[in-house]
Write a protein that holds these residues in place. Structure first.
Motif, PDB file in Angstrom:
ATOM      1  N   PHE A  46      31.504  75.452  86.355  1.00 38.72           N
ATOM      2  CA  PHE A  46      31.662  74.461  87.411  1.00 38.72           C
ATOM      3  C   PHE A  46      32.791  74.857  88.350  1.00 38.72           C
ATOM      4  O   PHE A  46      33.847  75.320  87.903  1.00 38.72           O
ATOM      5  CB  PHE A  46      31.954  73.097  86.789  1.00 38.72           C
ATOM      6  N   VAL A  47      32.564  74.634  89.662  1.00 42.28           N
ATOM      7  CA  VAL A  47      33.595  74.902  90.660  1.00 42.28           C
ATOM      8  C   VAL A  47      34.011  73.619  91.365  1.00 42.28           C
ATOM      9  O   VAL A  47      35.194  73.270  91.406  1.00 42.28           O
ATOM     10  CB  VAL A  47      33.090  75.931  91.694  1.00 42.28           C
ATOM     11  N   ALA A  48      33.045  72.905  91.940  1.00 40.24           N
ATOM     12  CA  ALA A  48      33.352  71.706  92.711  1.00 40.24           C
ATOM     13  C   ALA A  48      32.095  70.865  92.847  1.00 40.24           C
ATOM     14  O   ALA A  48      30.979  71.362  92.714  1.00 40.24           O
ATOM     15  CB  ALA A  48      33.901  72.063  94.086  1.00 40.24           C
ATOM     16  N   ALA A  97      21.852  70.297  93.053  1.00 41.51           N
ATOM     17  CA  ALA A  97      21.755  68.887  93.438  1.00 41.51           C
ATOM     18  C   ALA A  97      21.440  68.025  92.237  1.00 41.51           C
ATOM     19  O   ALA A  97      20.644  68.414  91.372  1.00 41.51           O
ATOM     20  CB  ALA A  97      20.670  68.723  94.496  1.00 41.51           C
ATOM     21  N   ALA A  98      22.060  66.859  92.202  1.00 45.39           N
ATOM     22  CA  ALA A  98      21.827  65.923  91.109  1.00 45.39           C
ATOM     23  C   ALA A  98      21.677  64.512  91.661  1.00 45.39           C
ATOM     24  O   ALA A  98      22.508  64.067  92.442  1.00 45.39           O
ATOM     25  CB  ALA A  98      22.985  65.970  90.110  1.00 45.39           C
ATOM     26  N   GLN A 106      28.890  69.734  84.015  1.00 44.04           N
ATOM     27  CA  GLN A 106      27.874  70.356  83.170  1.00 44.04           C
ATOM     28  C   GLN A 106      26.656  70.734  83.990  1.00 44.04           C
ATOM     29  O   GLN A 106      26.054  69.892  84.651  1.00 44.04           O
ATOM     30  CB  GLN A 106      27.468  69.386  82.048  1.00 44.04           C
ATOM     31  N   SER A 107      26.279  71.992  83.929  1.00 44.16           N
ATOM     32  CA  SER A 107      25.181  72.478  84.766  1.00 44.16           C
ATOM     33  C   SER A 107      23.839  71.830  84.415  1.00 44.16           C
ATOM     34  O   SER A 107      22.983  71.690  85.289  1.00 44.16           O
ATOM     35  CB  SER A 107      25.085  74.004  84.646  1.00 44.16           C
ATOM     36  N   ASP A 108      23.651  71.435  83.177  1.00 46.63           N
ATOM     37  CA  ASP A 108      22.351  70.864  82.799  1.00 46.63           C
ATOM     38  C   ASP A 108      22.130  69.471  83.371  1.00 46.63           C
ATOM     39  O   ASP A 108      21.050  68.908  83.217  1.00 46.63           O
ATOM     40  CB  ASP A 108      22.165  70.878  81.277  1.00 46.63           C
ATOM     41  N   GLY A 109      23.132  68.914  84.033  1.00 50.47           N
ATOM     42  CA  GLY A 109      22.961  67.624  84.683  1.00 50.47           C
ATOM     43  C   GLY A 109      22.378  67.713  86.081  1.00 50.47           C
ATOM     44  O   GLY A 109      22.084  66.688  86.696  1.00 50.47           O
ATOM     45  N   TYR A 110      22.198  68.917  86.590  1.00 54.10           N
ATOM     46  CA  TYR A 110      21.714  69.128  87.949  1.00 54.10           C
ATOM     47  C   TYR A 110      20.228  69.475  87.926  1.00 54.10           C
ATOM     48  O   TYR A 110      19.770  70.289  87.125  1.00 54.10           O
ATOM     49  CB  TYR A 110      22.515  70.232  88.625  1.00 54.10           C
TER      50      TYR A 110
END
Length: 123
Positions: A46-48, A97-98, A106-110
């Protein structure tokens, strides 16, 4: 929603780059937009992230004070301005995008991801 990341390139240590994430398809303002990066052989970090309306933004500790995320909902674009870049920040940068986020880091939320843009920082 479709996302296209751009703006990557090569810079020297301490340099700056501005990345863009252009969206098309469903209503852009319905989504929080995050940036992640993936260095060779490492996990995607994660960055921002910026909220749907742009009022709230959050950053990884490692980039606070150097990176800034903004969005222009009229142009369906999110920007990541990166200053004082370091060699260890060499990576492919992805926007995502989420619709609903429980944990923005957490990347899996996008739900949707762009194709990535490569950033190389040389010493």
């Amino acid at each position: 929603v479709q996302l296209v990341a751009s703006g990557g390139g090569s810079v020297q240590t301490g340099g700056s780059l501005s990345l863009s994430c252009a969206a098309s398809g469903r209503a852009f303002s319905d989504y929080a937009i995050g940036w992640f990066r993936e260095a060779p052989g490492k996990e995607r970090d994660f960055v921002a992230v910026i909220s749907r309306g742009g009022a709230a933004s959050y950053y990884a500790d490692s980039v606070k004070g150097r990176f800034r995320i903004d969005r222009d909902n009229a142009d369906d674009t999110v920007y990541l301005r990166m200053n004082s870049l370091k060699p260890e920040e060499t990576a492919v940068y992805y926007c995502a995008a989420a619709g609903i986020l429980s944990d923005y880091s957490q990347s899996d939320g996008y739900e949707y991801w762009g194709q990535g843009t490569r950033v190389t920082v040389s010493s």
